[in-house]
Design an enzyme around this catalytic site. Structure first.
Site, PDB file in Angstrom:
ATOM      1  N   CYS A 100       0.837  -1.207  -0.024  1.00 20.93           N
ATOM      2  CA  CYS A 100       0.041   0.096   0.081  1.00 20.93           C
ATOM      3  C   CYS A 100       0.795   1.166  -0.076  1.00 20.93           C
ATOM      4  O   CYS A 100       1.836   1.405   0.988  1.00 20.93           O
ATOM      5  CB  CYS A 100      -0.865  -0.127   1.072  1.00 20.93           C
ATOM      6  N   GLU A 101       0.731   2.203  -0.788  1.00 23.53           N
ATOM      7  CA  GLU A 101       1.271   3.209  -1.177  1.00 23.53           C
ATOM      8  C   GLU A 101       1.166   4.409   0.128  1.00 23.53           C
ATOM      9  O   GLU A 101       1.972   5.330   0.248  1.00 23.53           O
ATOM     10  CB  GLU A 101       1.450   3.776  -2.454  1.00 23.53           C
ATOM     11  N   HIS A 102       0.001   4.241   0.684  1.00 26.61           N
ATOM     12  CA  HIS A 102      -0.314   5.185   1.836  1.00 26.61           C
ATOM     13  C   HIS A 102       0.418   4.890   3.007  1.00 26.61           C
ATOM     14  O   HIS A 102       1.044   5.899   3.825  1.00 26.61           O
ATOM     15  CB  HIS A 102      -1.582   5.129   1.943  1.00 26.61           C
ATOM     16  N   HIS A 103       0.690   3.558   3.633  1.00 21.85           N
ATOM     17  CA  HIS A 103       1.346   3.274   4.723  1.00 21.85           C
ATOM     18  C   HIS A 103       2.558   2.541   4.594  1.00 21.85           C
ATOM     19  O   HIS A 103       3.300   2.178   5.361  1.00 21.85           O
ATOM     20  CB  HIS A 103       0.528   2.651   5.702  1.00 21.85           C
ATOM     21  N   GLN A 141      -5.094  -0.835  -4.374  1.00 24.34           N
ATOM     22  CA  GLN A 141      -5.805  -1.754  -4.982  1.00 24.34           C
ATOM     23  C   GLN A 141      -6.573  -1.284  -6.373  1.00 24.34           C
ATOM     24  O   GLN A 141      -6.608  -2.206  -7.381  1.00 24.34           O
ATOM     25  CB  GLN A 141      -6.772  -2.544  -4.127  1.00 24.34           C
ATOM     26  N   HIS A 169      -5.839  -5.764   3.856  1.00 29.51           N
ATOM     27  CA  HIS A 169      -4.874  -4.765   3.848  1.00 29.51           C
ATOM     28  C   HIS A 169      -4.217  -4.793   5.271  1.00 29.51           C
ATOM     29  O   HIS A 169      -5.304  -4.417   6.129  1.00 29.51           O
ATOM     30  CB  HIS A 169      -5.468  -3.295   3.416  1.00 29.51           C
ATOM     31  N   CYS A 171      -2.693  -2.287   6.597  1.00 26.50           N
ATOM     32  CA  CYS A 171      -2.982  -1.135   7.031  1.00 26.50           C
ATOM     33  C   CYS A 171      -4.286  -0.984   7.924  1.00 26.50           C
ATOM     34  O   CYS A 171      -4.413  -0.001   8.752  1.00 26.50           O
ATOM     35  CB  CYS A 171      -2.759  -0.070   6.171  1.00 26.50           C
TER      36      CYS A 171
END
Length: 207
Positions: A100-103, A141, A169, A171
């Site tokens: 996941c690119e956010h976390h 995703q 996920h 996260c």
């Protein structure tokens, strides 16, 4: 990304060694940053258990993002064959491992992919390879689902493409809302799969 890398590990065990072909400058640059991160987290990067951790993390991240070095369209083109078969082709339960690119925490699950040939088929192993080429990058995703669909559609020019991804996920599981049993499902369709009857057949067959 210009880093050239061969996906190997770094640990040598007595009587067994692995060749490390990661770009040493890039590995060191990322590892140095992780030494600072360990200090900022209150750890001692000089203690025995953490001495090699920055290098290991650097190489792990390079492995987890090696999809940047791959061309998914070329993967498909390497095994395209003229064929008159024009019924649905499904490859399901393809393992998906991504970040996941956010976390920068993993999400993992499975992908189900179908296409209806239009004069060409592709070697079946190439479809999971395309999934890996896009998944082994920093992702969300939703975008991953569309990138797989678009690559197959643009390269093979089939009568339609269907992609469904189901993933968990970390996260959401390890932090934040901490919902252990939550699953995210995304889908993307082109061509004949936008017809309700065809899409329903695909969804039934992947159950």
């Amino acid at each position: 990304m210009s880093v050239k890398r061969k996906m190997v590990d770094d640990d040598d065990v007595e009587g067994y060694s692995k060749t490390d072909n990661y770009h040493p400058v890039t590995v060191k640059r990322v590892a140095d940053k992780y030494r600072t991160i360990l200090k900022d987290l209150g750890e001692n990067p000089e203690r025995e258990g953490l001495l090699k951790t920055p290098d290991r993390v650097s190489k792990a991240l390079h492995y987890l993002t090696h999809g940047y070095d791959l061309d998914p369209a070329e993967i498909l083109k390497s095994a395209m064959f003229a064929e008159e078969y024009s019924q649905m082709v499904i490859v399901k339960d393809i393992e998906v491992y991504s970040m996941c690119e956010h976390h920068m925490l993993p999400f993992l699950g499975k992908a189900h992919i179908a296409y209806i040939p239009n004069g060409h088929i592709v070697g079946l192993s190439k479809i999971p390879r395309v999934v890996d080429a896009f998944a082994r990058r920093l992702q969300v995703q939703e975008r991953l689902t569309m990138e797989i669909r678009n690559c197959i559609q643009d390269t093979l020019n089939p009568l339609g493409v269907a992609v469904v991804i189901e993933a968990k996920h970390l996260c959401m599981i390890m932090r934040g809302i901490q919902k252990q049993n939550s699953t995210t499902t995304t889908s993307a369709f082109t061509g004949e799969f936008n017809v309700e009857k065809t899409r329903a057949e695909f969804l039934r067959l992947i159950q």
